[in-house]
Motif scaffolding. Structure first.
Motif, mmCIF file in Angstrom:
data_model
loop_
_atom_site.group_PDB
_atom_site.id
_atom_site.type_symbol
_atom_site.label_atom_id
_atom_site.label_comp_id
_atom_site.label_asym_id
_atom_site.label_seq_id
_atom_site.Cartn_x
_atom_site.Cartn_y
_atom_site.Cartn_z
ATOM 1 N N SER A 1 45.121 103.467 2.150
ATOM 2 C CA SER A 1 44.845 104.837 1.740
ATOM 3 C C SER A 1 46.071 105.730 1.878
ATOM 4 C CB SER A 1 43.688 105.417 2.557
ATOM 5 O OG SER A 1 43.961 105.323 3.945
ATOM 6 N N LEU A 2 46.962 105.429 2.837
ATOM 7 C CA LEU A 2 48.190 106.220 2.959
ATOM 8 C C LEU A 2 49.124 105.946 1.789
ATOM 9 C CD1 LEU A 2 48.887 106.017 6.783
ATOM 10 C CD2 LEU A 2 48.349 108.060 5.451
ATOM 11 N N GLN A 3 49.144 104.720 1.309
ATOM 12 C CA GLN A 3 49.926 104.423 0.107
ATOM 13 C C GLN A 3 49.379 105.216 -1.072
ATOM 14 O OE1 GLN A 3 50.343 100.242 -0.807
ATOM 15 N NE2 GLN A 3 51.335 100.608 -2.765
ATOM 16 N N GLU A 4 48.059 105.303 -1.145
ATOM 17 C CA GLU A 4 47.442 106.047 -2.248
ATOM 18 C C GLU A 4 47.695 107.543 -2.121
ATOM 19 O OE1 GLU A 4 43.662 103.068 -3.074
ATOM 20 O OE2 GLU A 4 43.758 104.198 -1.218
ATOM 21 N N PHE A 5 47.677 108.071 -0.914
ATOM 22 C CA PHE A 5 47.947 109.493 -0.712
ATOM 23 C C PHE A 5 49.378 109.838 -1.099
ATOM 24 C CE2 PHE A 5 49.511 112.880 2.130
ATOM 25 C CZ PHE A 5 48.691 113.929 1.717
ATOM 26 N N LEU A 6 50.340 109.050 -0.616
ATOM 27 C CA LEU A 6 51.735 109.325 -0.952
ATOM 28 C C LEU A 6 52.002 109.096 -2.434
ATOM 29 C CD1 LEU A 6 53.729 107.865 2.059
ATOM 30 C CD2 LEU A 6 53.394 110.261 1.453
ATOM 31 N N GLY A 7 51.342 108.075 -3.011
ATOM 32 C CA GLY A 7 51.500 107.846 -4.444
ATOM 33 C C GLY A 7 50.996 109.021 -5.251
ATOM 34 N N ALA A 8 49.874 109.605 -4.838
ATOM 35 C CA ALA A 8 49.328 110.780 -5.537
ATOM 36 C C ALA A 8 50.242 111.984 -5.363
ATOM 37 C CB ALA A 8 47.921 111.076 -5.013
ATOM 38 N N ALA A 9 50.771 112.151 -4.149
ATOM 39 C CA ALA A 9 51.678 113.277 -3.912
ATOM 40 C C ALA A 9 52.933 113.153 -4.774
ATOM 41 C CB ALA A 9 52.047 113.336 -2.429
ATOM 42 N N TYR A 10 53.455 111.932 -4.897
ATOM 43 C CA TYR A 10 54.621 111.717 -5.757
ATOM 44 C C TYR A 10 54.278 112.036 -7.212
ATOM 45 C CZ TYR A 10 57.686 109.156 -8.906
ATOM 46 O OH TYR A 10 58.497 108.825 -9.952
ATOM 47 N N TYR A 11 53.142 111.526 -7.683
ATOM 48 C CA TYR A 11 52.747 111.739 -9.082
ATOM 49 C C TYR A 11 52.555 113.231 -9.357
ATOM 50 C CZ TYR A 11 50.433 110.735 -13.551
ATOM 51 O OH TYR A 11 50.105 110.666 -14.883
ATOM 52 N N TYR A 12 51.933 113.917 -8.384
ATOM 53 C CA TYR A 12 51.701 115.358 -8.500
ATOM 54 C C TYR A 12 53.032 116.097 -8.660
ATOM 55 C CZ TYR A 12 50.126 120.024 -6.977
ATOM 56 O OH TYR A 12 49.850 121.369 -6.887
ATOM 57 N N SER A 13 54.010 115.698 -7.839
ATOM 58 C CA SER A 13 55.315 116.369 -7.872
ATOM 59 C C SER A 13 56.122 115.989 -9.109
ATOM 60 C CB SER A 13 56.083 116.021 -6.600
ATOM 61 O OG SER A 13 57.373 116.569 -6.621
ATOM 62 N N ALA A 14 56.117 114.665 -9.421
ATOM 63 C CA ALA A 14 56.950 114.189 -10.528
ATOM 64 C C ALA A 14 56.432 114.636 -11.880
ATOM 65 C CB ALA A 14 57.024 112.664 -10.485
ATOM 66 N N SER A 15 55.123 114.864 -11.992
ATOM 67 C CA SER A 15 54.560 115.217 -13.299
ATOM 68 C C SER A 15 55.024 116.586 -13.783
ATOM 69 C CB SER A 15 53.023 115.195 -13.226
ATOM 70 O OG SER A 15 52.563 116.155 -12.289
ATOM 71 N N GLY B 1 60.338 102.586 -16.971
ATOM 72 C CA GLY B 1 61.313 101.748 -17.652
ATOM 73 C C GLY B 1 60.902 101.388 -19.059
ATOM 74 N N GLY B 2 59.657 101.731 -19.429
ATOM 75 C CA GLY B 2 59.173 101.412 -20.761
ATOM 76 C C GLY B 2 59.281 102.622 -21.678
ATOM 77 N N VAL B 3 58.824 102.460 -22.903
ATOM 78 C CA VAL B 3 58.871 103.539 -23.879
ATOM 79 C C VAL B 3 57.471 104.090 -24.059
ATOM 80 C CG1 VAL B 3 59.431 104.157 -26.254
ATOM 81 C CG2 VAL B 3 60.818 102.443 -25.050
ATOM 82 N N SER B 4 57.342 105.396 -24.056
ATOM 83 C CA SER B 4 56.039 106.014 -24.294
ATOM 84 C C SER B 4 56.255 107.287 -25.079
ATOM 85 C CB SER B 4 55.342 106.326 -22.967
ATOM 86 O OG SER B 4 56.012 107.391 -22.295
ATOM 87 N N TRP B 5 55.156 107.810 -25.627
ATOM 88 C CA TRP B 5 55.251 109.099 -26.285
ATOM 89 C C TRP B 5 55.570 110.162 -25.249
ATOM 90 C CZ3 TRP B 5 55.473 109.453 -31.362
ATOM 91 C CH2 TRP B 5 54.917 108.427 -32.138
ATOM 92 N N PRO B 6 56.302 111.192 -25.648
ATOM 93 C CA PRO B 6 56.611 112.267 -24.688
ATOM 94 C C PRO B 6 55.331 112.876 -24.126
ATOM 95 C CG PRO B 6 57.960 112.477 -26.652
ATOM 96 C CD PRO B 6 56.949 111.419 -26.948
ATOM 97 N N ARG B 7 55.345 113.130 -22.835
ATOM 98 C CA ARG B 7 54.216 113.783 -22.168
ATOM 99 C C ARG B 7 54.783 114.936 -21.361
ATOM 100 N NH1 ARG B 7 49.655 110.465 -22.340
ATOM 101 N NH2 ARG B 7 50.057 108.268 -22.793
ATOM 102 N N LEU B 8 54.388 116.132 -21.694
ATOM 103 C CA LEU B 8 54.912 117.312 -21.029
ATOM 104 C C LEU B 8 53.786 118.071 -20.348
ATOM 105 C CD1 LEU B 8 57.299 118.608 -23.848
ATOM 106 C CD2 LEU B 8 57.919 117.295 -21.818
ATOM 107 N N GLY B 9 54.056 118.535 -19.142
ATOM 108 C CA GLY B 9 53.097 119.359 -18.428
ATOM 109 C C GLY B 9 52.165 118.556 -17.530
ATOM 110 N N PHE B 10 51.732 119.226 -16.461
ATOM 111 C CA PHE B 10 50.895 118.556 -15.471
ATOM 112 C C PHE B 10 49.588 118.068 -16.070
ATOM 113 C CE2 PHE B 10 47.457 118.735 -12.357
ATOM 114 C CZ PHE B 10 47.931 117.839 -11.417
ATOM 115 N N LEU B 11 48.944 118.884 -16.894
ATOM 116 C CA LEU B 11 47.637 118.496 -17.436
ATOM 117 C C LEU B 11 47.733 117.243 -18.286
ATOM 118 C CD1 LEU B 11 45.910 121.874 -18.407
ATOM 119 C CD2 LEU B 11 45.159 120.198 -16.719
#
Length: 1065
Positions: free
Chosen positions: A457-471, A482-492
């Motif tokens: 659960s601590l891995q999941e908490f830190l992973g969520a915190a990273y995703y929250y910040s990085a988004s 490392g892959g290709v995706s369509w551009p995604r902008l904004g937290f939502l």
């Protein structure tokens, strides 16, 4: 394995030859590879049997060196106080449930409400022994348990005990490996597995005495870097051939390598599903903490601060979701640390809005603050120390969080230095105290370090915190690194991507990650982590849109799956609880039928897991349609008790419920389907499920129409079923034929203890069949046979059975057209029977003559405790005979004589009997015209009697004189707790007499003076008297004609004088 034991037993007693070390090493490898020892070429040191004086734990120096190395690696000693009983007694299970295979560990605990499977247990010292004399020891054993339940602790404990010679004495060698060790190798041979993983043995050291049996332990299958693929792995029988590690493990498990070696695998449940069930000989499960163990764990954390301990325990007991997760030991310790820190360091009134934690994310936020070593910032004050901590926290999330997130995406839970470097983790950061709260380091046998998060659960908490910040700054999909995706902008946009990934993950591995991601948006978490991990007010504008997005995931009109229930958990973390609250209010008010849309169904499934109201029983009566029930089926599996009465369910619904009850995951113990529209077809569907179900203990089918054929189907199932203990078929028109079928089942069944067959048009023949069954059955404790037509013939048949049967404790024959002849037979049996405790003969045709037989039986019988003779034809003569018996009887505790044409003469006889009787605690004389004379006789007895606690004298023609006598008795009596005088005419004078008694009486708890013409004066007397009485808990003063205003005044006076007393006006 059995052949190996027989062969070696035949070789026992041979001399011990020499043989070179090389030959002995080869013989050992041959043995491990299953080639056996051939003639004189086998090293004779291997021929020793387990009964040899030296034994498997002999004095061989190399074996001792191996044991010392194991003890050294394990820390040299067992944990203080030894392991808990849950580690020394494992649950013996038959396989994995779908829930365990497909869902996140948290979901498994929540769905089952922390209740572990009801299963046999097996002691740790018998884990690898045969279960019976005719079985053989298991070769492949698997022990499963959710993350943090103690699998590695169990293994280390076993290894320590073996190394000390305290357990597993039939194993000559125990080889403990972890998948963290195995992950450091790309390819490995079976030969090198032994030689390189245990270098302290050395090549010559493999000459070990008494290698009759070897145990290979593979700890942590869920941490294997490559999933095991048993369908596509090429067979390998050469122990010297180098192959991929995952192929090596599959070949060992299949028996292609080391076929004579016992293998013990530990794993989280979902990963254990990689091993085909056909290869597993024994599966065990480690249960989590029970309530007492949770308390003990927290006591050990706070041994010297009782106030802190009490507060932490109060939080755990008060929040059911927190309590359920604390059944997992690792989570319990984490929660204890966070709650303890919270209690010690709350700064004052300004913090009261932030505690106690209401959600999972709030708890982990407090844990994060504890890891930082401070409370963060106070309002209006920022210090350099706080800024430094905040910077360190953000830096850690940026490094460990990225590692945690991508580990979750790739199902990677163990990391090595190359992994850390690949994700840009600063190795120097790992030495910090902050990191130690989240990441733990462990040396592997290959002299490299393995890292894993303290709990999943601590891995999941830190992973969520990273995703929250990085988004906030990412322009591409974070899930496709490392892959290709369509551009995604904004937290939502990024949140929508995360929600879609979580909803599509069949194994639920992103469920808790998504919960944490939602929790980081809640205002309370934002306040907690503002300045250290989050910016104050950050993303708060997105909260409503996220809630709408999540609710949009619930629009599917299909079955409510675990992913949908997780959405409700996410809304709870978001503190957006309107949907769940509306459904909960509808459940409480009985308006659930109006809310049948997909979101409401998901909310209902969520409440079935987390609501305190549903913990003991999920009451869905008058609520469900077939469509709603069908969508909820997967979630109903884990309800302990289901009430589905009056839902107009027909036979097709029983097919659906039958499929649920047939599932191996089913945890339903009690189910009520009363007052539906179930016919014999529906009963047959339920019966088919009973053939395989192993959880259901109670089935209530009252007031349906299953008929004789439905009864037959259920009876056939009962001949096989070994778990159902209670069955109610009341009002189902099963008739004599149905009774015959149920009797046949009782003759074979040894589990059923309660059977209700009231109102089924059963006659003497049906009773005869049931009596024949009772002569053989010893398990049935309660038989309800009321409102049938068995007559004297049926009563005689049952009487004959009672002479033989010594198991039945309760027999209900109310309203069965039984006359004196049938009663005489029953009483004759009662003289011999020593088991029956309760007999109901209400509403039959027992006259004074039958009462004489009853009296004779009561003088002889010493076991019957409850006798109900309501609404018969006893008259004074019959009641007097029974009174004489009561005088001599020393076991009867409850006697009902209501509505039996009893008058003052019999009341006097009963009064005299009560002066001598010391066992009767409840006497019911209501609706008998005993008058004041009879009331005075009973009152006189109360002055001397010290046993009676309940006296019922409703509608007994009692006036003021009788009430005055009862008042005088109450002034001295110290045992009577219930007095019911409803429907008499005691008037004001009687009320005054009772009021005077209430001023001094301390035993009376309930008083009923309903409809007694008390008037306002009488009511005032009673109300005034209660000011000095602190024992009375309930008083009924209805129907005394004082008007609404008078009733209000009296009610308020009683509430003032006796606040704890409930008043009915």
């Amino acid at each position: 394995m059995r052949k190996q034991e027989m062969r070696m037993g035949g070789e026992a007693g041979q001399g011990h030859g020499a043989g070179s070390p090389a030959e002995q090493v080869k013989a050992l490898m041959d043995l491990l590879a299953g080639k056996g020892c051939q003639g004189s070429q086998a090293p004779q040191t291997l021929d020793r049997t387990p009964d040899s004086p030296r034994g498997p734990h002999g004095n061989d120096s190399r074996t001792q060196r191996h044991q010392e190395a194991l003890l050294s690696r394990a820390g040299g000693s067992l944990e203080l106080g030894g392991p808990s009983p849950r580690l020394t007694n494992l649950l013996l299970v038959e396989g994995l449930m779908d829930l365990q295979l497909k869902e996140h560990d948290f979901t498994q605990v929540e769905a089952t409400r922390g209740a572990w499977r009801s299963a046999k247990t097996i002691a740790l010292n018998r884990l690898f022994l045969p279960l019976s004399r005719v079985s053989i020891p298991p070769r492949i054993s698997i022990t499963i348990g959710v993350a943090g339940v103690g699998k590695t602790t169990l293994v280390r404990h076993f290894v320590c005990l073996w190394a000390r010679g305290q357990i597993g004495k039939d194993f000559s060698l125990v080889l403990p490996l972890t998948f963290r060790d195995l992950n450091t190798h790309e390819k490995l041979s079976a030969d090198r597995l032994i030689r390189s993983i245990f270098p302290h043995i050395g090549e010559s050291g493999l000459e070990v005495a008494a290698l009759a049996k070897v145990l290979l332990i593979l700890d942590g299958l869920d941490e294997c870097k490559t999933p095991l693929d048993f369908s596509n792995t090429v067979a390998c029988t050469d122990p010297k051939k180098e192959i991929q590690v995952d192929h090596l493990i599959t070949n060992i498990i299949r028996g292609n390598l080391f076929p004579e070696v016992s293998v013990w695998v530990t794993s989280r449940p979902s990963a254990a599903g990689q091993i085909p069930g056909g290869l597993v000989d024994r599966m065990t499960e480690i249960r989590g903490f029970n309530e007492e163990e949770i308390k003990l764990c927290l006591e050990q954390m706070f041994p010297e601060d009782q106030v802190l301990l009490d507060w932490v325990l109060s939080q755990v007991w008060a929040h059911r979701a927190l309590y359920l997760m604390c059944t997992v030991p690792a989570f319990c310790r984490l929660a204890g640390l966070a709650l303890g820190h919270l209690c010690r360091h709350r700064q004052g009134p300004q913090d009261t809005e932030l505690w106690p934690p209401r959600t999972l994310c709030e708890l982990y936020s407090w844990y994060f603050r504890m890891a930082l070593g401070g409370e963060g910032q106070e309002k209006g004050h920022v210090s350099p120390r706080i800024e430094q901590l905040a910077h360190g926290g953000r830096r850690m999330v940026g490094t460990l969080g990225r590692l945690a997130f991508h580990g979750l995406v790739k199902k990677k839970y163990v990391f090595y230095e190359p992994d850390l470097k690949a994700f840009g983790v600063d190795l120097a950061l790992l030495q910090s105290t902050v990191c130690s709260y989240f990441l733990q380091r462990e040396e592997t046998l290959a002299s490299s370090a393995a890292y894993c998060f303290t709990h999943l659960s601590l891995q999941e908490f830190l992973g969520a915190a990273y995703y929250y910040s990085a988004s906030k700054r990412a322009i591409f999909d974070l899930f496709t690194e490392g892959g290709v995706s369509w551009p995604r902008l904004g937290f939502l946009t990024h949140f929508r991507s995360a929600a879609q990934r979580a909803m599509q993950a069949e194994d639920g591995r992103l469920d808790v990650f998504l919960r944490f991601l939602c929790g980081l948006l809640s205002p309370r978490v934002n306040d907690l982590l503002a300045g250290s991990l989050l910016a104050l007010g950050e993303q708060q504008g997105s909260r409503v849109q996220v809630a709408q997005l999540l609710q949009g995931c619930l629009q599917s009109n299909t079955v409510v799956c675990a992913r949908a229930v997780n959405v409700l958990h996410c809304l709870h973390e978001l503190q957006h609880t309107e949907l769940a609250r509306s459904v909960e209010e509808a459940m409480e008010s009985g308006g659930l039928a109006r809310l049948s849309g997909p979101p409401h169904r998901a909310a209902l499934a969520y409440l079935l897991q987390v609501s305190d109201a549903c913990a003991q029983e999920a009451n869905l009566s008058l609520s469900l349609s077939q469509g709603v029930l069908q969508s909820l089926l997967p979630q109903l599996l884990y309800c302990q008790s289901l009430r589905l009465d009056t839902n107009q369910f027909q036979d097709p619904v029983m097919e659906l419920l039958g499929s649920v009850l047939s599932g191996k995951d089913c945890r339903i113990q009690r189910i009520s389907l009363a007052e539906n529209q179930i016919s014999n077809k529906g009963a047959k569907a339920l019966a088919r499920s009973l053939l395989v179900n192993r959880s259901l203990t109670s089935l209530d089918l009252r007031c349906n129409s299953i008929g004789p054929q439905g009864a037959k189907a259920l009876a056939d199932a009962l001949k096989i079923n070994r778990t159902l203990a209670s069955l109610s078929l009341q009002s189902n028109r099963i008739r004599d034929d149905g009774a015959k079928f149920m009797a046949e089942a009782l003759a074979a069944n040894r589990t059923l203890s309660v059977m209700h067959l009231q109102k089924n048009t059963i006659g003497p023949m049906g009773a005869q069949h049931m009596a024949d069954a009772l002569k053989q059955n010893r398990s049935l404790k309660e038989l309800m046979f009321s409102s049938n037509s068995i007559g004297d013939g049926g009563a005689k048949a049952l009487a004959e059975a009672l002479k033989v049967n010594q198991g039945l404790e309760t027999l209900d024959l109310q309203s069965n057209s039984i006359s004196d002849t049938g009663v005489a037979a029953l009483m004759g049996a009662l003289c011999a029977n020593r088991a029956l405790l309760s007999l109901n003969l209400r509403e039959n045709s027992i006259s004074p003559e039958g009462a004489q037989d009853l009296a004779r039986a009561l003088c002889t019988n010493s076991t019957l405790k409850n006798l109900d003779l309501t609404a018969n034809l006893l008259h004074d003569q019959g009641a007097q005979a029974i009174a004489m018996a009561v005088r001599e009887n020393h076991t009867l505790m409850s006697l009902h004589l209501q509505w039996n044409f009893i008058q003052a003469g019999a009341a006097k006889a009963l009064g005299q009997a009560l002066q001598f009787n010391k066992s009767l605690i409840s006497l019911d004389l209501q609706e008998n015209a005993i008058g004041d004379e009879g009331a005075c006789a009973v009152a006189s007895a109360l002055k001397a009697n010290t046993a009676l606690t309940a006296l019922y004298l409703q509608v007994a023609s009692i006036g003021a004189p009788g009430a005055q006598a009862l008042g005088e008795a109450l002034a001295v009596n110290r045992t009577l707790e219930i007095l019911d005088l409803r429907g008499n005419a005691i008037g004001v004078a009687g009320a005054k007499a009772l009021a005077n008694a209430l001023k001094v009486n301390s035993s009376l708890r309930r008083l009923n003076l309903q409809e007694n013409s008390l008037g306002m004066d009488g009511m005032i007397c009673i109300a005034t008297a209660l000011s000095g009485n602190h024992g009375i808990q309930h008083i009924n003063l209805q129907g005394n004609h004082i008007g609404e205003s008078g009733a209000r005044m009296i009610s308020e006076a009683i509430k003032t004088n006796a606040p704890s007393c409930t008043v009915e006006m």
